[in-house]
Design an enzyme around this catalytic site. Structure first.
Site, PDB file in Angstrom:
ATOM      1  N   CYS A 174     -12.457 -14.188 -16.820  1.00  0.00           N
ATOM      2  CA  CYS A 174     -11.557 -13.271 -16.123  1.00  0.00           C
ATOM      3  C   CYS A 174     -12.253 -11.913 -15.999  1.00  0.00           C
ATOM      4  CB  CYS A 174     -10.214 -13.160 -16.845  1.00  0.00           C
ATOM      5  SG  CYS A 174     -10.201 -12.060 -18.274  1.00  0.00           S
TER       6      CYS A 174
ATOM      7  N   CYS B 211     -14.592   6.452  -2.987  1.00  0.00           N
ATOM      8  CA  CYS B 211     -15.004   6.596  -1.578  1.00  0.00           C
ATOM      9  C   CYS B 211     -14.883   8.045  -1.118  1.00  0.00           C
ATOM     10  CB  CYS B 211     -14.156   5.700  -0.696  1.00  0.00           C
ATOM     11  SG  CYS B 211     -14.467   3.955  -0.985  1.00  0.00           S
TER      12      CYS B 211
ATOM     13  N   CYS C 274      -7.701 -13.257 -21.321  1.00  0.00           N
ATOM     14  CA  CYS C 274      -7.562 -14.691 -21.033  1.00  0.00           C
ATOM     15  C   CYS C 274      -7.569 -15.551 -22.286  1.00  0.00           C
ATOM     16  CB  CYS C 274      -8.604 -15.150 -20.016  1.00  0.00           C
ATOM     17  SG  CYS C 274     -10.296 -15.181 -20.595  1.00  0.00           S
TER      18      CYS C 274
ATOM     19  N   ASP D  95       0.864  -1.193   0.000  1.00  0.00           N
ATOM     20  CA  ASP D  95       0.000   0.000   0.000  1.00  0.00           C
ATOM     21  C   ASP D  95       0.893   1.234   0.000  1.00  0.00           C
ATOM     22  OD1 ASP D  95      -3.134   0.777   0.834  1.00  0.00           O
ATOM     23  OD2 ASP D  95      -1.633   2.283   1.347  1.00  0.00           O
TER      24      ASP D  95
END
Ligand SMILES: [Zn+2]
Length: 354
Positions: free
Chosen positions: A171, A188, A251, A60
């Protein structure tokens, strides 16, 4: 009292249908890569360490802020006051929960040029992200390295999760061929996020992750689950082989555009201007007036001559000043207040959305 054996702590899990000491040993031998340690990452890490996953790698780029504490369950007021990097605070908390867990916390931007090295030895990839570009990178990474990837997202009162098992079923790009255009998906920081929505999304996601690692499966593990707590509604969609797209770029054609860097957003430090330019991987046409309205709670923004401009209050720069954001209609932005590309990418992800 728990029985006095090495699995004593996990007794209530071992006696569950499908679980066993062998399943517990598989968890102990597992290594989970958690990318992003905001609300979803915290809930996931907490569930994984308590379930007995032996090794955790947490990546992070951010530090703990007071507005995180409403939902980011591994962090404390002290972490926020001291601005501790989330990856470090999470790793410290993991060691406090179970000192036998091997945990590494990396304070870094997860990018196409470091994704493979962070995934070394991982048996599963957990999505604790706040942006779509990195999710598409995780999809490429999962397919290339043949590591299961558990997708998870939550914003507002809603959430969604599903598992991508390379070589078995669809996928991410079979289901959503392209990431949403710049500024379209709610973030957010613009739309808010309800703590229980995070808990529900991460609960379903970690149920799948623990099941994959322990070898304990249930009939609906492959379903896509989406829910809206404000309406009390939940929907499950079966993701069987039929959901796979016959010409999927990732994929089937095996073009890994997000991992090879050709679809990565670009950042350029603007020398002498204390600013960084961010050019998103998927340019679009941003509705600047709508974005200015949504950003009003974070500062004063004006729109003129095809650009939005303003200062972000409550988001101090490293020198304690304010970041200034200038955003153009094609999604290109200049973030003034730092010469660090990771700072600019963080600001862009939070307030515009990648
Ligand atoms: Zn696909």
């Amino acid at each position: 009292m728990d029985p006095p054996n090495e699995f004593g702590r996990f007794h209530r899990q071992i006696i569950l249908p499908g679980f066993s000491q062998q399943a517990q040993q598989r968890l102990r031998d597992s290594h989970a890569l958690v990318v992003g340690c905001g609300a979803l990452g915290c809930a996931s890490v907490d569930a994984l360490v308590r379930a007995g996953v032996g090794r955790l790698t947490i990546v992070d780029r951010d530090t703990v802020e007071p507005t995180n504490l409403q939902r980011q369950s591994l962090f404390t007021d002290d972490d926020a006051r001291r601005g501790v990097p989330k990856a470090q605070a999470a790793a410290q908390r993991v060691r406090a929960i179970d000192p036998t867990t091997v945990v590494r916390g990396w304070v870094d931007d997860f990018r196409s040029d470091n994704a493979i090295s962070y995934s070394e030895g991982a048996n599963i990839i957990i999505d604790g992200l706040d942006n779509f570009e990195t999710r598409y990178l995780l999809n490429d990474l999962a397919l290339t390295r043949e590591i299961p990837y558990v997708y998870c997202g939550a914003v507002g009162f809603e959430g969604m999760t599903f598992s991508i098992l390379p070589g078995d079923g669809p996928c991410l790009r079979c289901l959503f061929p392209e990431p949403p255009a710049v500024g379209v998906a709610p973030t957010c920081d613009r739309a808010g996020v309800f703590g229980p929505a995070v808990a529900v999304a991460a609960g379903f996601a970690m149920s799948r992750a623990i099941g994959i690692l322990a070898g304990v499966t249930h009939a609906h593990d492959r379903d896509l689950i989406s829910f809206d707590l404000a309406r009390g509604a939940m929907r499950t969609t079966a993701l069987d082989a039929a959901a796979r797209v016959s010409d999927c770029v990732a994929c089937v054609q095996r073009k890994f555009e997000f991992l090879d860097g050709s679809r990565a957003s670009q950042t350029t430090t603007l020398c002498g201007r204390n600013a960084v330019q961010v050019r998103p991987a998927s340019p679009g046409t941003v509705d600047l007036n709508e974005l200015a309205t949504r950003l009003a709670v974070h500062g004063t923004f004006t729109v003129e001559s095809g650009r939005l401009r303003g200062e972000l209050r409550g988001e101090p720069t490293r020198e304690g000043g304010c970041y200034e954001l200038t955003l153009f209609e094609d999604g290109r932005a200049i973030v003034r207040g730092s010469t660090e590309p990771s700072d600019a990418r963080r600001i862009y992800t939070k307030y515009v959305g990648l």
